[in-house]
Write a protein that holds these residues in place. Sequence first.
Motif, PDB file in Angstrom:
ATOM      1  N   ASP A   1      -0.242  48.668  13.998  1.00 51.59           N
ATOM      2  CA  ASP A   1       0.808  47.740  14.440  1.00 51.59           C
ATOM      3  C   ASP A   1       1.394  46.907  13.311  1.00 51.59           C
ATOM      4  N   SER A   2       0.581  46.597  12.284  1.00 52.39           N
ATOM      5  CA  SER A   2       1.054  45.638  11.276  1.00 52.39           C
ATOM      6  C   SER A   2       2.342  46.116  10.607  1.00 52.39           C
ATOM      7  N   PHE A   3       2.354  47.348  10.134  1.00 52.28           N
ATOM      8  CA  PHE A   3       3.560  47.827   9.456  1.00 52.28           C
ATOM      9  C   PHE A   3       4.717  48.037  10.438  1.00 52.28           C
ATOM     10  N   LEU A   4       4.404  48.491  11.643  1.00 49.27           N
ATOM     11  CA  LEU A   4       5.481  48.675  12.635  1.00 49.27           C
ATOM     12  C   LEU A   4       6.100  47.320  12.954  1.00 49.27           C
ATOM     13  N   ASP A   5       5.258  46.285  13.082  1.00 52.53           N
ATOM     14  CA  ASP A   5       5.776  44.939  13.360  1.00 52.53           C
ATOM     15  C   ASP A   5       6.630  44.415  12.212  1.00 52.53           C
ATOM     16  N   LEU A   6       6.316  44.865  10.985  1.00 55.68           N
ATOM     17  CA  LEU A   6       7.100  44.418   9.826  1.00 55.68           C
ATOM     18  C   LEU A   6       8.372  45.251   9.645  1.00 55.68           C
ATOM     19  N   GLY A   7       8.585  46.219  10.530  1.00 55.55           N
ATOM     20  CA  GLY A   7       9.860  46.934  10.523  1.00 55.55           C
ATOM     21  C   GLY A   7       9.799  48.368  10.009  1.00 55.55           C
TER      22      GLY A   7
END
Length: 407
Positions: A353-359
């Motif tokens: 999720d971390s990278f997906l949340d960062l775009g």
Amino acid sequence: ARLAGRGEEGALKILVLGGDGFCGWPASLHLSAAGHEVVIVDNFSRRRIDEELGAQSLTPICSNSQRRAAWREVSGREIRLAVIDLAADYDRLLELLRVEKPQVIVHYAEQRSAPYSMKSPAHKRYTVNNNVNVTHNVLCAIVESGLDIHLVHLGTMGVYGYGTAGMAIPEGYLGIRVDGEQGELREEILYPTHPGSIYHMTKVLDQDLFAYYAKNDALRITDLHQGIVWGTSTTQTRLDERLINRFDYDGDYGTVLNRFLVQAAIGYPLTVHGAGGQTRAFIHIQDMVRCVELAIANPPRRGERVKIFNQMTETHRIRDLAALVSRLTGASVENVPDPRKEASENELRVVNDSFLDLGLSPITLTEGLLEEIAQTAAKYRERVDISKIPARSLWTKDLRPGVPAAY
Ligand code: USQ
């Protein structure tokens, strides 16, 4: 894509350790293109290992000075180079930090092949000595320099192992509940490790070094637990043939999907180890460089624990990948003996999720695969040395090499 919206004043000075290698070179170009000042630190160990193995990149890679000259011509931007053996020469590393005063260090300077690390006692010892010493020297030098440097390290999904008891692997930390004498205790601990090779084990050891230095010296550290990279080209490496990235297909350094693509291009059976029930995490090389940029832009605070990202975008079973490549190309598939000691079947679910949340918007296998076959594997097929394809490095003496029957 220069520092979109941030202006040159947002530029950072970044040392890229291992910046001549498969991940380091495209990352150096990407960060330079984004407006940062990049200094590569490398001792060219990867090029020497090519000579040791008598193997070559599928793609014709230029020397590092030719690469940097080409980048200057194409982009008008300068990437500098410092040649330092980071495992052996602590004093020159410290001096470099004092002179350059970087805000960020991206650390790719490790021997990254699992089969290479398992070839012989000498290869095991080289991998441990190099990887652990480089990591510790960098941490120690950051503290001694007194500079507030954000260290971004390329780790691996392989620290987790793959027996995940039906749960998705979290990003680095596992919440636990223990019945202690004073009642229930809740804590977050580093996810238990289960490395599958000496190489993967060195990245496990790195994790403990990071945790210690984050705690003791309040260093700001990000550890990227990366899956298997596929593809070879990024926006920048495509700009000029002299910027081309390396592409390994040999039994030691070639990773599974890139090997399948080359094998398909030359009519060699796709070498599935065992029944191919191993499930692994994957990421395209273009997403890898984007993730590093995102990690740099989102550092942990001083005193915060190590920030861990799962840097992967999809999971696949090896036999499914072989079937996919076979469907696209007509290649045959062969189940060869598995030279490794690994679970023959495993499930793998991963939190990312971390990278997906960062775009991050991932490049998927189905959209990028055909282009990779045409642009790289087929284009350079004349350069393939068939004798280098079989995986001959054995995890234990009782195993057999991954050689197709006809070879
Ligand atoms: N495999 C085959 N056939 C082949 C080659 C490999 O079936 O011809 C199988 C292997 O047995 C293994 C899987 O494919 O089960 C992956 O092997 P790999 O060589 O593609 O990847 P690995 O050894 O795990 O190492 C690579 C990189 C390493 C990185 C790691 C990420 O070399 O630097 O850390 O991928 S991960 O696998 O997520 O730990």
